[in-house]
Enzyme design. Structure first.
Site, PDB file in Angstrom:
ATOM      1  N   LEU A  22     -17.837  19.165 -12.632  1.00 26.84           N
ATOM      2  CA  LEU A  22     -19.103  19.881 -12.707  1.00 26.84           C
ATOM      3  C   LEU A  22     -20.332  19.011 -12.477  1.00 26.84           C
ATOM      4  CD1 LEU A  22     -19.880  22.846 -13.453  1.00 26.84           C
ATOM      5  CD2 LEU A  22     -20.754  21.871 -15.553  1.00 26.84           C
ATOM      6  N   HIS A  37     -14.995  28.101 -13.986  1.00 32.14           N
ATOM      7  CA  HIS A  37     -15.720  27.435 -15.058  1.00 32.14           C
ATOM      8  C   HIS A  37     -15.595  28.075 -16.431  1.00 32.14           C
ATOM      9  CE1 HIS A  37     -18.829  24.859 -16.655  1.00 32.14           C
ATOM     10  NE2 HIS A  37     -19.598  25.884 -16.978  1.00 32.14           N
ATOM     11  N   PHE A  51     -33.147  26.763 -16.737  1.00 27.99           N
ATOM     12  CA  PHE A  51     -31.744  27.000 -16.403  1.00 27.99           C
ATOM     13  C   PHE A  51     -31.635  28.374 -15.758  1.00 27.99           C
ATOM     14  CE2 PHE A  51     -27.619  25.076 -17.394  1.00 27.99           C
ATOM     15  CZ  PHE A  51     -28.011  23.795 -17.710  1.00 27.99           C
ATOM     16  N   LEU A 106     -22.785  27.143 -25.402  1.00 28.75           N
ATOM     17  CA  LEU A 106     -22.999  26.248 -26.555  1.00 28.75           C
ATOM     18  C   LEU A 106     -23.702  27.021 -27.673  1.00 28.75           C
ATOM     19  CD1 LEU A 106     -23.970  22.852 -24.820  1.00 28.75           C
ATOM     20  CD2 LEU A 106     -21.766  23.533 -25.781  1.00 28.75           C
ATOM     21  N   GLU A 115     -26.026  22.695 -14.027  1.00 28.96           N
ATOM     22  CA  GLU A 115     -27.125  23.509 -13.512  1.00 28.96           C
ATOM     23  C   GLU A 115     -28.476  22.873 -13.882  1.00 28.96           C
ATOM     24  OE1 GLU A 115     -26.248  27.732 -14.039  1.00 28.96           O
ATOM     25  OE2 GLU A 115     -28.260  27.893 -14.857  1.00 28.96           O
ATOM     26  N   ARG A 133     -21.875  35.090 -17.809  1.00 28.84           N
ATOM     27  CA  ARG A 133     -22.604  34.328 -18.830  1.00 28.84           C
ATOM     28  C   ARG A 133     -23.742  33.522 -18.207  1.00 28.84           C
ATOM     29  NH1 ARG A 133     -22.501  28.952 -20.530  1.00 28.84           N
ATOM     30  NH2 ARG A 133     -20.611  28.373 -19.405  1.00 28.84           N
ATOM     31  N   ARG A 175     -25.364  32.534 -12.202  1.00 31.25           N
ATOM     32  CA  ARG A 175     -24.286  31.836 -11.493  1.00 31.25           C
ATOM     33  C   ARG A 175     -23.464  32.722 -10.573  1.00 31.25           C
ATOM     34  NH1 ARG A 175     -22.493  28.072 -16.615  1.00 31.25           N
ATOM     35  NH2 ARG A 175     -24.342  26.765 -16.465  1.00 31.25           N
ATOM     36  N   GLN A 196     -16.109  33.320 -14.648  1.00 33.04           N
ATOM     37  CA  GLN A 196     -17.261  32.729 -13.955  1.00 33.04           C
ATOM     38  C   GLN A 196     -16.915  31.510 -13.105  1.00 33.04           C
ATOM     39  OE1 GLN A 196     -20.585  30.438 -16.210  1.00 33.04           O
ATOM     40  NE2 GLN A 196     -21.484  32.326 -15.489  1.00 33.04           N
ATOM     41  N   GLY A 234      -8.343  24.754 -33.304  1.00 34.79           N
ATOM     42  CA  GLY A 234      -9.266  24.276 -32.270  1.00 34.79           C
ATOM     43  C   GLY A 234     -10.391  23.480 -32.904  1.00 34.79           C
ATOM     44  N   ALA A 235     -10.713  22.348 -32.266  1.00 36.12           N
ATOM     45  CA  ALA A 235     -11.731  21.449 -32.821  1.00 36.12           C
ATOM     46  C   ALA A 235     -12.844  21.200 -31.822  1.00 36.12           C
ATOM     47  CB  ALA A 235     -11.079  20.141 -33.239  1.00 36.12           C
ATOM     48  N   ASP A 265      -3.904  29.006 -24.508  1.00 37.65           N
ATOM     49  CA  ASP A 265      -2.731  29.159 -25.392  1.00 37.65           C
ATOM     50  C   ASP A 265      -2.892  30.304 -26.397  1.00 37.65           C
ATOM     51  OD1 ASP A 265      -2.595  26.733 -24.100  1.00 37.65           O
ATOM     52  OD2 ASP A 265      -2.122  25.551 -25.870  1.00 37.65           O
ATOM     53  N   GLU A 308     -15.070  30.192 -26.692  1.00 37.06           N
ATOM     54  CA  GLU A 308     -14.609  30.715 -25.402  1.00 37.06           C
ATOM     55  C   GLU A 308     -13.322  31.533 -25.523  1.00 37.06           C
ATOM     56  OE1 GLU A 308     -15.029  27.896 -22.182  1.00 37.06           O
ATOM     57  OE2 GLU A 308     -13.920  29.206 -20.822  1.00 37.06           O
ATOM     58  N   HIS A 361     -18.790  28.431 -11.411  1.00 39.31           N
ATOM     59  CA  HIS A 361     -20.067  27.712 -11.452  1.00 39.31           C
ATOM     60  C   HIS A 361     -20.385  27.281 -10.021  1.00 39.31           C
ATOM     61  CE1 HIS A 361     -23.059  24.692 -12.347  1.00 39.31           C
ATOM     62  NE2 HIS A 361     -23.000  24.955 -13.636  1.00 39.31           N
TER      63      HIS A 361
HETATM   64  C1  FAD Z   1     -17.781  20.549 -17.587  1.00 41.70           C
HETATM   65  C2  FAD Z   1     -18.360  21.647 -18.435  1.00 41.70           C
HETATM   66  C3  FAD Z   1     -19.715  21.657 -18.704  1.00 41.70           C
HETATM   67  C4  FAD Z   1     -20.267  22.671 -19.504  1.00 41.70           C
HETATM   68  N1  FAD Z   1     -21.620  22.655 -19.765  1.00 41.70           N
HETATM   69  C5  FAD Z   1     -22.149  23.608 -20.580  1.00 41.70           C
HETATM   70  C6  FAD Z   1     -23.522  23.585 -20.961  1.00 41.70           C
HETATM   71  O1  FAD Z   1     -24.280  22.682 -20.609  1.00 41.70           O
HETATM   72  N2  FAD Z   1     -23.995  24.570 -21.748  1.00 41.70           N
HETATM   73  C7  FAD Z   1     -23.202  25.577 -22.205  1.00 41.70           C
HETATM   74  O2  FAD Z   1     -23.695  26.433 -22.926  1.00 41.70           O
HETATM   75  N3  FAD Z   1     -21.882  25.617 -21.879  1.00 41.70           N
HETATM   76  C8  FAD Z   1     -21.347  24.660 -21.095  1.00 41.70           C
HETATM   77  N4  FAD Z   1     -20.005  24.709 -20.776  1.00 41.70           N
HETATM   78  C9  FAD Z   1     -19.142  25.711 -21.417  1.00 41.70           C
HETATM   79  C10 FAD Z   1     -18.836  25.275 -22.847  1.00 41.70           C
HETATM   80  O3  FAD Z   1     -18.872  23.884 -22.940  1.00 41.70           O
HETATM   81  C11 FAD Z   1     -17.476  25.768 -23.313  1.00 41.70           C
HETATM   82  O4  FAD Z   1     -17.373  27.149 -23.093  1.00 41.70           O
HETATM   83  C12 FAD Z   1     -17.323  25.499 -24.797  1.00 41.70           C
HETATM   84  O5  FAD Z   1     -17.548  24.136 -25.079  1.00 41.70           O
HETATM   85  C13 FAD Z   1     -15.974  25.921 -25.349  1.00 41.70           C
HETATM   86  O6  FAD Z   1     -15.932  25.529 -26.701  1.00 41.70           O
HETATM   87  P1  FAD Z   1     -14.788  26.009 -27.652  1.00 41.70           P
HETATM   88  O7  FAD Z   1     -15.132  25.523 -29.021  1.00 41.70           O
HETATM   89  O8  FAD Z   1     -14.574  27.450 -27.490  1.00 41.70           O
HETATM   90  O9  FAD Z   1     -13.487  25.279 -27.106  1.00 41.70           O
HETATM   91  P2  FAD Z   1     -13.202  23.779 -26.583  1.00 41.70           P
HETATM   92  O10 FAD Z   1     -14.344  22.865 -26.774  1.00 41.70           O
HETATM   93  O11 FAD Z   1     -12.611  23.901 -25.243  1.00 41.70           O
HETATM   94  O12 FAD Z   1     -12.077  23.306 -27.599  1.00 41.70           O
HETATM   95  C14 FAD Z   1     -10.811  23.929 -27.646  1.00 41.70           C
HETATM   96  C15 FAD Z   1     -10.064  23.341 -28.822  1.00 41.70           C
HETATM   97  O13 FAD Z   1      -8.884  24.085 -29.033  1.00 41.70           O
HETATM   98  C16 FAD Z   1      -7.803  23.219 -29.215  1.00 41.70           C
HETATM   99  N5  FAD Z   1      -6.591  23.929 -28.776  1.00 41.70           N
HETATM  100  C17 FAD Z   1      -6.385  24.633 -27.645  1.00 41.70           C
HETATM  101  N6  FAD Z   1      -5.147  25.145 -27.626  1.00 41.70           N
HETATM  102  C18 FAD Z   1      -4.568  24.755 -28.778  1.00 41.70           C
HETATM  103  C19 FAD Z   1      -3.286  24.949 -29.339  1.00 41.70           C
HETATM  104  N7  FAD Z   1      -2.332  25.632 -28.707  1.00 41.70           N
HETATM  105  N8  FAD Z   1      -3.026  24.396 -30.541  1.00 41.70           N
HETATM  106  C20 FAD Z   1      -3.957  23.654 -31.193  1.00 41.70           C
HETATM  107  N9  FAD Z   1      -5.180  23.449 -30.697  1.00 41.70           N
HETATM  108  C21 FAD Z   1      -5.470  23.989 -29.510  1.00 41.70           C
HETATM  109  C22 FAD Z   1      -8.132  21.985 -28.425  1.00 41.70           C
HETATM  110  O14 FAD Z   1      -7.460  20.860 -28.952  1.00 41.70           O
HETATM  111  C23 FAD Z   1      -9.646  21.902 -28.641  1.00 41.70           C
HETATM  112  O15 FAD Z   1      -9.922  21.204 -29.827  1.00 41.70           O
HETATM  113  C24 FAD Z   1     -19.439  23.696 -19.999  1.00 41.70           C
HETATM  114  C25 FAD Z   1     -18.073  23.675 -19.733  1.00 41.70           C
HETATM  115  C26 FAD Z   1     -17.543  22.678 -18.947  1.00 41.70           C
HETATM  116  C27 FAD Z   1     -16.064  22.727 -18.648  1.00 41.70           C
END
Ligand code: FAD
Length: 580
Positions: free
Chosen positions: A251, A352, A119, A400, A254, A394, A285, A239, A13-14, A220, A383, A241
């Site tokens: 979205l 959300h 917020f 973030l 907030e 949350r 929320r 959650q 995951g990136a 996944d 997440e 939103h």
């Molecule tokens: C529209 C929106 C707005 C948001 N705004 C806020 C905010 O303002 N403040 C806040 O705190 N939170 C916010 N959130 C929540 C927050 O952004 C997310 O919970 C958070 O960014 C998730 O980050 P992550 O690093 O866990 O995963 P993600 O950023 O979702 O990245 C997942 C990564 O896993 C990789 N991946 C997934 N499955 C596989 C697989 N099988 N094989 C290889 N790679 C895989 C993908 O390629 C990706 O790189 C928001 C969410 C959304 C949807």
């Protein structure tokens, strides 16, 4: 024959959590680090995060980490582990400054300090009034975090395998040995041998019909973990939103309410005054989403079908709306043809964020059972993980923060472990199960197709395991998921090619979603109380005596689910009724 690679630390995951973990692992010069991502890194969902990252910097008005800790625990309806909340509220301050020093272009106050806004659920003096705690880069905070962390990883020499989809985790004798991934470009399977693996694969909003989540968020890695008989924690807490664009789910941050936006029903009433007299539209929320649905159910919704509510920004100066919320202003104009400067925006709650996931310690170590035994060499953050920071609900801006605090901790711990561990043997047939999975989908008789099953799954989850739940609806959903799982076995893809076979990928992802739905529905049906985002008409009250505990859901075999429990780590903030 699968192609083999070897790295000391592998991050799956990136997004923000994966890039933070990789960066801090890469700073340990004794280990090699690679990131595997099904998307090009900067397309990860973190890039869609709008509103901000919460940290008690106190740049606009007085603030303290203890106030942030308290708000997080109360917001989580006391299911939050207090040790995690303490580490988080302290460390997130330093983590935000670190991002600033890496060059993240935060919005600024006239005195040059990082700007902060209000917020939901973030307050001063333990609930007295809203406080400005969200640090932001207009409404593109996540985008800036992702770009900054990606650049830093490139600088640090992290290796990237982009558009590689992980299909399996190799865990033998309680030790994680690596992963198997499918390369989208070639259709080949690759075995990645590693000393430690960090799961950072994000959430699963696509299990619902109306969601703010990107198409790629199909759970996944949670599902792969669960398929191995390992537990997922607190899956019943999902959650919604309050402000998704009506019908579309896209979205509206907030931050719009943080800047002064107000929710209104069909008579123009600011109805949140009735539900949360102190902090009104800035209540957490779960409460705001329930209030909106309640207004709609009682006939005070807007629009032809009376199934939405208005978000009113028209009393705010144009410069604030366009200057601090440029993206959502643009979304509203583009997708609705509505200008938020002069018109009311129709909104609806949207699925959300997953509070639950792979259970971890505060150093990101993956937990394998109710007793807290860890899987050696396996870590999770972001997440996909459940470090129990968000409890039953949350607070906005705390995800973030979670990514940068716990992503870093997982990266540091994974690198430290790998630096002193040996490579454990990788089984010769590591890719066998992944190969079987793909071949089955390619060779089936095609009686069912992915899109139909996915559609039925998403609408039934929305109806039966959404904002308001009942035992009867969820029992029905258990059966629906079983039937869909049976039909899924008859799915086959028409495209049997090997290059960019997106039909195959979607079919694989549906399998993951179905299994998450199974664990989630079972967990929700089992919890006989209402707490945070889990609201049951048949058990309307919170019941600390019996239910102040985390759910651990295990799959014994398909359709055969077992529930266990884990203690909540309590501390200085005693569970109280949640009044805002
Ligand atoms: C529209 C929106 C707005 C948001 N705004 C806020 C905010 O303002 N403040 C806040 O705190 N939170 C916010 N959130 C929540 C927050 O952004 C997310 O919970 C958070 O960014 C998730 O980050 P992550 O690093 O866990 O995963 P993600 O950023 O979702 O990245 C997942 C990564 O896993 C990789 N991946 C997934 N499955 C596989 C697989 N099988 N094989 C290889 N790679 C895989 C993908 O390629 C990706 O790189 C928001 C969410 C959304 C949807």
């Amino acid at each position: 024959m699968a192609i083999t690679h070897r790295y000391d630390v592998l991050v799956v995951g990136a997004g923000g959590s994966g890039l933070m973990a990789a960066l801090y692992a890469a700073k340990n010069k004794n280990v090699s680090v690679a990131v595997i991502s099904k998307l090009y890194p900067t397309r990860s969902h973190t890039g869609a995060a709008q509103g901000g990252v919460g940290a008690a910097l106190g740049n606009v008005s007085e603030d303290h980490w203890e106030w942030h800790m308290f708000d997080t625990i109360k917001g989580g309806d006391y299911l939050t582990d207090q040790d995690a909340a303490e580490v988080f509220s302290k460390d997130v301050i330093e983590a935000v400054y670190e991002l600033e020093h890496m060059g993240l272009p935060f919005s600024r106050l006239p005195n040059g300090k990082i700007a902060q806004r209000k917020f939901g659920g973030h307050t001063r003096e333990f609930g007295k009034a809203p406080v400005e705690r969200a640090c932001y880069a207009v409404d593109r905070t996540g985008h800036m975090i992702l770009q900054t962390l990606y650049q830093q990883n490139v600088k640090e020499g992290t290796m990237f395998f982009n558009e590689f989809q992980v299909l399996d985790l190799i865990i033998e004798e309680g030790v994680c040995r690596g992963v198997v991934a499918y390369e989208l470009k070639s259709g080949e399977l690759h075995v990645f041998h590693a000393k430690s693996v960090v799961l950072a694969a994000g959430g699963y909003g696509r299990v619902f019909k109306i969601t703010s989540n990107a198409l790629s968020l199909t759970g996944d890695l949670m599902s792969i973990y669960y398929r191995k008989g390992l537990p997922l924690e607190d899956l019943e807490f999902y959650q919604f939103h309050p402000t998704g664009i009506a019908k579309l789910g896209i979205l509206i941050t907030e931050g719009a309410r943080g800047e002064g936006g107000i929710l209104r029903n069909n008579s123009g009433e600011r109805f949140m005054e009735r539900y949360a007299p102190t902090i009104k539209d800035l209540a957490p929320r779960d409460m705001v989403s329930r209030a909106i649905i309640n207004e709609i159910r009682e006939g005070r919704g807007i629009g032809r079908e009376k199934d939405a509510i208005f978000l009113d920004l028209t009393h705010l100066p144009k410069e604030i709306i366009e200057g601090r919320l440029p993206d959502i202003t643009d979304f509203s104009r583009t997708y609705l043809g509505i200008d938020p400067v002069t018109e009311l925006v129709p909104i609806q709650p949207t699925a959300h964020y997953a509070m639950g996931g792979v259970p971890t310690t505060i150093d990101g170590e993956a937990i394998a059972d109710d007793a807290g035994t860890t899987v050696r060499g396996l870590y999770a953050a972001g997440e996909v993980a459940c470090v129990s920071l968000h409890g039953a609900n949350r607070l906005g801006t705390n995800s973030l923060g979670d990514l940068i605090v716990f992503g870093r901790r997982a990266g540091v711990a994974a690198a430290k472990y790998a630096a002193s561990a040996e490579f454990e043997e990788m089984p010769a047939d590591a890719a066998r199960d992944s190969n079987t999975l793909i071949e089955r989908l390619k060779s089936g008789n095609g009686k069912e197709n992915t899109a139909n099953i996915r559609k039925e799954l998403q609408s039934s989850m929305m109806d039966n395991v959404g904002i308001f739940r009942t035992g009867a609806d969820m029992e029905r959903q258990v059966q629906i998921v079983k039937e869909l799982q049976a039909r899924y076995k008859l799915v086959s893809v028409t495209d049997t090619g090997s290059k960019y076979n997106t039909e195959l990928i979607e079919a694989l992802e549906l399998g993951f979603l179905l299994d998450i739905a199974e664990g989630m529905t079972a967990s929700a049906l089992n919890r006989k109380e209402s707490r945070g985002a889990h609201d049951r008409a048949d058990f309307p009250d919170r019941n600390d005596k019996e239910w102040l505990k985390h759910t651990m859901v295990y799959r014994k075999s398909e359709g055969n689910v077992q529930i266990g429990y884990k203690k909540v780590v309590l501390g200085k903030f005693e569970p109280k009724a949640r009044v805002y």
